[in-house]
Design a protein around this motif. Structure first.
Motif, PDB file in Angstrom:
ATOM      1  N   VAL A  51      28.321  17.769 -27.075  1.00 22.88           N
ATOM      2  CA  VAL A  51      27.399  18.809 -26.551  1.00 22.88           C
ATOM      3  C   VAL A  51      26.663  18.214 -25.065  1.00 22.88           C
ATOM      4  O   VAL A  51      26.579  16.864 -25.054  1.00 22.88           O
ATOM      5  CB  VAL A  51      26.100  18.991 -27.334  1.00 22.88           C
ATOM      6  N   ILE A  52      26.508  19.048 -24.262  1.00 24.51           N
ATOM      7  CA  ILE A  52      25.852  18.461 -23.039  1.00 24.51           C
ATOM      8  C   ILE A  52      24.432  18.713 -22.887  1.00 24.51           C
ATOM      9  O   ILE A  52      24.029  20.221 -22.964  1.00 24.51           O
ATOM     10  CB  ILE A  52      26.586  18.701 -21.983  1.00 24.51           C
ATOM     11  N   ASN A  53      23.253  18.094 -22.922  1.00 24.04           N
ATOM     12  CA  ASN A  53      21.887  18.399 -22.838  1.00 24.04           C
ATOM     13  C   ASN A  53      21.406  17.850 -21.592  1.00 24.04           C
ATOM     14  O   ASN A  53      21.943  16.727 -21.083  1.00 24.04           O
ATOM     15  CB  ASN A  53      21.180  17.925 -23.942  1.00 24.04           C
ATOM     16  N   VAL A  54      20.581  18.505 -20.573  1.00 24.62           N
ATOM     17  CA  VAL A  54      20.129  18.187 -19.369  1.00 24.62           C
ATOM     18  C   VAL A  54      18.591  18.019 -19.498  1.00 24.62           C
ATOM     19  O   VAL A  54      18.053  19.106 -19.840  1.00 24.62           O
ATOM     20  CB  VAL A  54      20.644  19.109 -18.533  1.00 24.62           C
ATOM     21  N   GLY A  55      18.170  16.962 -18.804  1.00 25.39           N
ATOM     22  CA  GLY A  55      16.746  16.799 -18.823  1.00 25.39           C
ATOM     23  C   GLY A  55      16.394  17.097 -17.090  1.00 25.39           C
ATOM     24  O   GLY A  55      16.980  16.290 -16.550  1.00 25.39           O
ATOM     25  N   VAL A  56      15.570  17.739 -16.772  1.00 25.38           N
ATOM     26  CA  VAL A  56      15.185  17.982 -15.237  1.00 25.38           C
ATOM     27  C   VAL A  56      14.018  17.019 -15.254  1.00 25.38           C
ATOM     28  O   VAL A  56      13.462  16.191 -15.845  1.00 25.38           O
ATOM     29  CB  VAL A  56      14.723  19.605 -14.966  1.00 25.38           C
ATOM     30  N   SER A  57      13.613  16.985 -13.716  1.00 29.09           N
ATOM     31  CA  SER A  57      12.504  16.445 -13.421  1.00 29.09           C
ATOM     32  C   SER A  57      11.786  16.934 -12.339  1.00 29.09           C
ATOM     33  O   SER A  57      11.567  18.239 -12.378  1.00 29.09           O
ATOM     34  CB  SER A  57      13.096  14.934 -12.817  1.00 29.09           C
TER      35      SER A  57
ATOM     36  N   LEU B 174      21.913  25.018 -13.731  1.00 27.59           N
ATOM     37  CA  LEU B 174      23.464  25.047 -13.066  1.00 27.59           C
ATOM     38  C   LEU B 174      24.116  23.866 -13.280  1.00 27.59           C
ATOM     39  O   LEU B 174      25.315  23.724 -13.702  1.00 27.59           O
ATOM     40  CB  LEU B 174      23.059  25.075 -11.556  1.00 27.59           C
ATOM     41  N   ILE B 175      23.461  22.581 -13.222  1.00 26.41           N
ATOM     42  CA  ILE B 175      24.209  21.162 -13.813  1.00 26.41           C
ATOM     43  C   ILE B 175      24.556  21.256 -15.091  1.00 26.41           C
ATOM     44  O   ILE B 175      25.796  20.643 -15.369  1.00 26.41           O
ATOM     45  CB  ILE B 175      23.138  20.236 -13.251  1.00 26.41           C
ATOM     46  N   ALA B 176      23.732  21.797 -16.024  1.00 23.14           N
ATOM     47  CA  ALA B 176      24.168  21.638 -17.452  1.00 23.14           C
ATOM     48  C   ALA B 176      25.337  22.526 -17.665  1.00 23.14           C
ATOM     49  O   ALA B 176      26.453  22.277 -18.254  1.00 23.14           O
ATOM     50  CB  ALA B 176      22.994  21.960 -18.197  1.00 23.14           C
ATOM     51  N   SER B 177      25.459  23.692 -17.095  1.00 23.30           N
ATOM     52  CA  SER B 177      26.563  24.609 -17.208  1.00 23.30           C
ATOM     53  C   SER B 177      27.791  24.033 -16.703  1.00 23.30           C
ATOM     54  O   SER B 177      28.928  24.234 -17.267  1.00 23.30           O
ATOM     55  CB  SER B 177      26.079  26.134 -17.063  1.00 23.30           C
ATOM     56  N   GLU B 178      27.624  23.660 -15.284  1.00 23.34           N
ATOM     57  CA  GLU B 178      28.808  22.776 -14.909  1.00 23.34           C
ATOM     58  C   GLU B 178      29.463  21.730 -15.496  1.00 23.34           C
ATOM     59  O   GLU B 178      30.386  21.665 -15.702  1.00 23.34           O
ATOM     60  CB  GLU B 178      28.528  22.944 -13.191  1.00 23.34           C
ATOM     61  N   ALA B 179      28.361  20.991 -15.844  1.00 28.69           N
ATOM     62  CA  ALA B 179      29.001  19.724 -16.404  1.00 28.69           C
ATOM     63  C   ALA B 179      29.660  19.920 -17.717  1.00 28.69           C
ATOM     64  O   ALA B 179      30.722  19.375 -18.071  1.00 28.69           O
ATOM     65  CB  ALA B 179      27.931  18.677 -16.743  1.00 28.69           C
ATOM     66  N   ALA B 180      28.936  21.043 -18.459  1.00 27.71           N
ATOM     67  CA  ALA B 180      29.596  21.283 -19.783  1.00 27.71           C
ATOM     68  C   ALA B 180      31.119  22.042 -19.706  1.00 27.71           C
ATOM     69  O   ALA B 180      32.107  21.547 -20.261  1.00 27.71           O
ATOM     70  CB  ALA B 180      28.853  22.457 -20.435  1.00 27.71           C
TER      71      ALA B 180
END
Lengths: 89, 452
Positions: free
Chosen positions: B213-219, B256-262
């Motif tokens: 799974v891909i999880n993303v943490g923003v800053s 955006l980055i999470a869905s593109e990376a996935a």
């Protein structure tokens, strides 16, 4: 795919010519352009169509960045979706 | 065409205000690697991790260039190893940690989390041996992160584990004494640990997660700090609205980055973690946001209220920007990783007691706090017990990551480097809680855990 090319920095003669010549060099078609000058600060935004681009995205972005540096301006090439995501609901 | 002001705002956020994606974390299940042969287990784990995450770093780099947004860390979380290596001896666990370290180096990822165990009610053999191996494992690796869940609202607090973790933290500090006890910066004690957290040191790949799974943490504390400053002396309604609006924009980039990376990795997309994660860099500080709200220094009276407002507004803005929210999701207050917190701690305004109060209204807990090296194991356990109680009673995640810096005391500081930053050593109370901690057993679950 479309990209947003932003050119920001101190205004001088020929910035638009330089940026559009660079785009043309790589087969990148400019479909919209806007620019403003606030005091001496120059900001140009171009919407570019990359479908006919002769190099890959990274090479184009890097080349634009380097050319910008030689002119003393900041040039960024970014996929339009980052702006669409942030500013449209 | 997009609005010029909007485009320039995005550019400014990235260029001047440290907007970035803190981490793209790939969760990998290791259940299919279980074997009664330790050698075979290690080989299977290495092969699975290196195969699944083979393209993680290159895809993230591709995304950075395409979207023009930095992705600071690329990380991996795995199934808690106490389950995967349930039959391993403590030395077997250390070997497994080294195998994962090798995988991390090969892949170019910054950290692998999952050297972990859930012991809120008691320890299986794997958890017992893993916990015993933590000091050695963390001293002999640099990229492996460990987390131990000692309590949940449903189960109560395992005080035997709390007592033991005080000792484990001390031993880890001793074994990494040549580097300001940095081993403890990779070890966190949790209550109510989430199963999809992309942030270290507490990232694990939970039992109910898909195979990968891909999880993303923003800053983005810098972006919020500037927005709050620009909002001026407005009233609280407008202040909250300002934070919500900016949190929405920050989170949309994460989404955006999470869905593109996935998509590019052919992996399911899990969650976006709505956390405001600071760095030691100037202008990337949660403390600065609170100070811009009108506090002369973080830690003074009003800090908890300011943080509560911030934390809530970040969630409200973020939740609409992402279709799945999870992980820790809140403002982080790691002292050594936040320039404003460091300054406030140095000035004596920000104390351990105030930090504890602040953790009741934000994510996650007493984080990256350097304390004197001669602090007793029982006192560390007392600090853990207090913080964990806040989580258990308030039905939230809390955690403790304290570093008893070996050989150093109040007035000195510890240097961890990179994102982990540096920290002044903060005083702890001199009076003892040893008899309390020595009791053993479990603190029962609170009455409001009985919801059915």
């Amino acid at each position: 795919m479309k990209a947003v090319v932003t050119v920001t920095g101190k205004d001088r003669v020929g910035i638009i010519a330089m940026a559009s010549a660079e785009c043309a060099k790589y087969g990148v078609n400019i479909i919209d352009i806007s620019q403003t000058v606030m005091k001496e600060y120059f900001a140009m935004i171009m919407l570019a169509e990359l479908d006919g681009m002769t190099v890959d995205f990274a090479a184009f972005a890097d080349s634009m960045k380097l050319t910008g540096e030689a002119w003393g301006v900041d040039i960024r090439v970014m996929h339009e979706d980052i702006f669409n995501s942030m500013h449209k609901i | 065409m997009l609005n010029t002001t909007d485009i320039l705002e995005t550019i400014r956020m990235i260029r001047d205000e440290n907007l970035d994606i803190r981490t793209v974390t790939m969760g990998i299940s290791l259940f299919d690697c279980i074997s009664d042969d330790p050698e075979r287990l290690c080989t299977k784990v290495y092969n699975k991790v290196t195969k699944c995450a083979e393209r993680l770093v290159s895809v993230c780099e591709e995304l950075e260039r395409t979207y023009g947004i930095p992705i600071v860390n690329k990380r991996i979380s795995v199934t808690p190893l106490s389950y995967i290596g349930a039959g391993l001896s403590p030395s077997g666990f250390v070997k497994l940690a080294k195998v994962l370290e090798r995988a991390a180096c090969e892949l170019g990822v910054n950290f692998i989390g999952g050297y972990s165990a859930h012991v809120q009610k008691g320890e299986i053999l794997g958890a017992k041996n893993l916990i015993e191996s933590i000091p050695e494992a963390l001293s002999e690796t640099t990229k492996i992160c460990s987390s131990i869940n000692v309590a949940t609202t449903k189960a109560g607090i395992n005080m035997d584990a709390v007592r033991q973790m005080g000792e484990i933290i001390k031993e880890t500090a001793y074994l990494t004494r040549d580097k300001d006890s940095i081993g403890c910066a990779k070890l966190v004690v949790f209550s109510n640990i989430p199963e999809d957290n992309p942030f270290m040191a507490g990232a694990v790949h939970g039992m109910g997660e898909p195979d990968t799974v891909i999880n993303v943490g923003v800053s983005g504390p810098g972006v919020v700090a500037v927005a709050v400053k620009e909002a001026g002396d407005c009233d609280f309604s407008l202040l909250a609205e300002t934070v919500k609006r900016i949190a929405f924009k920050i989170t949309r980039v994460g989404q955006l980055i999470a869905s593109e990376a996935a998509k590019r990795l052919g992996t399911p997309y899990g969650i976006v973690d709505l956390s405001l994660a600071p760095t030691p860099a100037a202008g990337d500080s949660v403390a600065e946001i609170l100070e811009n709200m009108g506090l002369s220094r973080c830690g003074t009276h009003g800090t908890t209220a300011a943080l509560a407002l911030l934390n809530d507004a970040v969630k409200k803005g973020g939740v609409m920007a992402s279709n799945h929210v999870g992980g820790l999701s809140g403002a982080f207050i790691p002292v050594s990783e936040d320039r404003g917190m460091i300054d406030a701690a140095k000035a004596g305004t920000l104390t351990l007691d105030k930090l504890e109060a602040m953790t009741a209204v934000c994510s996650v807990g007493l984080d990256m706090i350097a304390i004197p090296g001669d602090t007793s194991a029982a006192t560390i356990s007392g600090i853990i017990a207090d913080e964990i109680s806040i989580g258990v009673v308030n039905n939230k995640t809390t955690a403790v990551r304290v570093i008893p810096v070996y050989g150093k005391g109040v007035g000195e500081s510890a240097e961890f480097g990179g994102l982990l930053g540096y920290a002044p050593i903060m005083p702890v109370k001199e009076d003892s809680c040893e008899r309390f901690i020595a009791r053993g057993g479990r603190i029962p679950a609170p009455i409001h855990s009985l919801k059915n």
